[in-house]
Design a protein around this motif. Structure first.
Motif, PDB file in Angstrom:
ATOM      1  N   GLN A  47       0.830  -1.211   0.000  1.00  0.00           N
ATOM      2  CA  GLN A  47       0.000   0.000   0.000  1.00  0.00           C
ATOM      3  C   GLN A  47       0.867   1.265   0.000  1.00  0.00           C
ATOM      4  O   GLN A  47       0.344   2.375   0.065  1.00  0.00           O
ATOM      5  CB  GLN A  47      -0.912   0.019   1.235  1.00  0.00           C
ATOM      6  N   GLY A  48       2.195   1.081  -0.041  1.00  0.00           N
ATOM      7  CA  GLY A  48       3.098   2.222  -0.072  1.00  0.00           C
ATOM      8  C   GLY A  48       3.400   2.809   1.297  1.00  0.00           C
ATOM      9  O   GLY A  48       3.924   3.916   1.401  1.00  0.00           O
ATOM     10  N   ARG A  49       3.091   2.079   2.354  1.00  0.00           N
ATOM     11  CA  ARG A  49       3.326   2.579   3.706  1.00  0.00           C
ATOM     12  C   ARG A  49       4.709   2.168   4.206  1.00  0.00           C
ATOM     13  O   ARG A  49       5.237   1.126   3.830  1.00  0.00           O
ATOM     14  CB  ARG A  49       2.265   2.039   4.653  1.00  0.00           C
ATOM     15  N   ILE A  50       5.273   2.984   5.075  1.00  0.00           N
ATOM     16  CA  ILE A  50       6.472   2.615   5.818  1.00  0.00           C
ATOM     17  C   ILE A  50       5.999   1.764   6.985  1.00  0.00           C
ATOM     18  O   ILE A  50       5.067   2.129   7.698  1.00  0.00           O
ATOM     19  CB  ILE A  50       7.215   3.862   6.338  1.00  0.00           C
ATOM     20  N   VAL A  51       6.617   0.613   7.185  1.00  0.00           N
ATOM     21  CA  VAL A  51       6.264  -0.259   8.300  1.00  0.00           C
ATOM     22  C   VAL A  51       7.307  -0.052   9.389  1.00  0.00           C
ATOM     23  O   VAL A  51       8.475  -0.381   9.212  1.00  0.00           O
ATOM     24  CB  VAL A  51       6.208  -1.738   7.856  1.00  0.00           C
ATOM     25  N   ARG A  52       6.869   0.489  10.503  1.00  0.00           N
ATOM     26  CA  ARG A  52       7.749   0.775  11.634  1.00  0.00           C
ATOM     27  C   ARG A  52       7.576  -0.329  12.679  1.00  0.00           C
ATOM     28  O   ARG A  52       6.501  -0.512  13.205  1.00  0.00           O
ATOM     29  CB  ARG A  52       7.420   2.132  12.236  1.00  0.00           C
ATOM     30  N   LEU A  53       8.665  -1.026  12.948  1.00  0.00           N
ATOM     31  CA  LEU A  53       8.627  -2.125  13.911  1.00  0.00           C
ATOM     32  C   LEU A  53       9.381  -1.756  15.188  1.00  0.00           C
ATOM     33  O   LEU A  53      10.253  -2.487  15.662  1.00  0.00           O
ATOM     34  CB  LEU A  53       9.203  -3.403  13.296  1.00  0.00           C
ATOM     35  N   GLY A  54       9.045  -0.603  15.726  1.00  0.00           N
ATOM     36  CA  GLY A  54       9.584  -0.175  17.019  1.00  0.00           C
ATOM     37  C   GLY A  54      11.091  -0.208  17.082  1.00  0.00           C
ATOM     38  O   GLY A  54      11.780   0.375  16.252  1.00  0.00           O
ATOM     39  N   LYS A  55      11.601  -0.933  18.049  1.00  0.00           N
ATOM     40  CA  LYS A  55      13.043  -0.986  18.299  1.00  0.00           C
ATOM     41  C   LYS A  55      13.792  -1.896  17.334  1.00  0.00           C
ATOM     42  O   LYS A  55      14.998  -2.041  17.418  1.00  0.00           O
ATOM     43  CB  LYS A  55      13.306  -1.425  19.736  1.00  0.00           C
ATOM     44  N   LEU A  56      13.044  -2.508  16.391  1.00  0.00           N
ATOM     45  CA  LEU A  56      13.686  -3.343  15.377  1.00  0.00           C
ATOM     46  C   LEU A  56      14.137  -2.487  14.199  1.00  0.00           C
ATOM     47  O   LEU A  56      15.285  -2.564  13.768  1.00  0.00           O
ATOM     48  CB  LEU A  56      12.728  -4.430  14.910  1.00  0.00           C
ATOM     49  N   GLY A  57      13.253  -1.675  13.666  1.00  0.00           N
ATOM     50  CA  GLY A  57      13.588  -0.801  12.541  1.00  0.00           C
ATOM     51  C   GLY A  57      12.397  -0.637  11.621  1.00  0.00           C
ATOM     52  O   GLY A  57      11.273  -1.009  11.957  1.00  0.00           O
ATOM     53  N   ASN A  58      12.655  -0.073  10.443  1.00  0.00           N
ATOM     54  CA  ASN A  58      11.602   0.249   9.488  1.00  0.00           C
ATOM     55  C   ASN A  58      11.843  -0.417   8.141  1.00  0.00           C
ATOM     56  O   ASN A  58      12.983  -0.514   7.685  1.00  0.00           O
ATOM     57  CB  ASN A  58      11.542   1.762   9.244  1.00  0.00           C
ATOM     58  N   PHE A  59      10.744  -0.840   7.504  1.00  0.00           N
ATOM     59  CA  PHE A  59      10.769  -1.342   6.138  1.00  0.00           C
ATOM     60  C   PHE A  59      10.073  -0.317   5.250  1.00  0.00           C
ATOM     61  O   PHE A  59       9.083   0.287   5.659  1.00  0.00           O
ATOM     62  CB  PHE A  59      10.017  -2.678   6.024  1.00  0.00           C
ATOM     63  N   GLN A  60      10.578  -0.155   4.021  1.00  0.00           N
ATOM     64  CA  GLN A  60       9.986   0.786   3.082  1.00  0.00           C
ATOM     65  C   GLN A  60      10.312   0.357   1.660  1.00  0.00           C
ATOM     66  O   GLN A  60      11.405  -0.146   1.393  1.00  0.00           O
ATOM     67  CB  GLN A  60      10.558   2.190   3.337  1.00  0.00           C
TER      68      GLN A  60
END
Length: 127
Positions: free
Chosen positions: A69-82
């Motif tokens: 869907q074009g969103r940045i996925v923020r996984l807290g203290k793990l990091g972000n996918f984009q």
């Protein structure tokens, strides 16, 4: 923590005629899958292995859906996918279209704790 490395011969991609050189490369020490992660997590908390596996599977599905869907996925203290795109360059914005996209990839940006892991590693040559 110590990371094993091995010398790996590589070609210079900018000058393929240049002599090959050896570079340090990580010598992997196996891998870990969802099932193993679920077992490890269940040993460290009150959640069952099956419940952990179910959560990890649903997490994977939701990450895929949200990235799609074009969103940045923020996984807290793990990091972000984009999702990231590469495209041809044009003189005007109007010239850019879907056909000009040459590549898509998924970026992972580690959070501070994972970045700090790299600062504290030691290295040993694999035998």
């Amino acid at each position: 923590m110590a990371i094993n490395y091995k010398p790996l011969e590589r070609v210079n991609p900018q000058d393929t005629a240049a002599p090959r050189k050896y570079y340090a490369a990580v010598k992997t020490n196996g891998s870990v899958d969802f099932e193993t992660l679920a077992a490890l997590i269940s040993e460290q908390c009150t959640v069952t292995e099956t419940d952990c596996l179910a959560v990890l599977n649903v997490l994977e599905q939701n990450i895929v859906r949200e990235l799609g869907q074009g969103r940045i996925v923020r996984l807290g203290k793990l990091g972000n996918f984009q999702v990231s795109l590469s495209s041809e360059g044009f003189a005007t914005a109007e010239e850019v279209n879907a056909a000009s996209i040459t590549n898509a990839r998924i970026l992972f940006r580690p959070a501070k704790k994972l970045r700090n892991l790299l600062k504290n590693l030691s290295y040993q040559k694999a035998s």
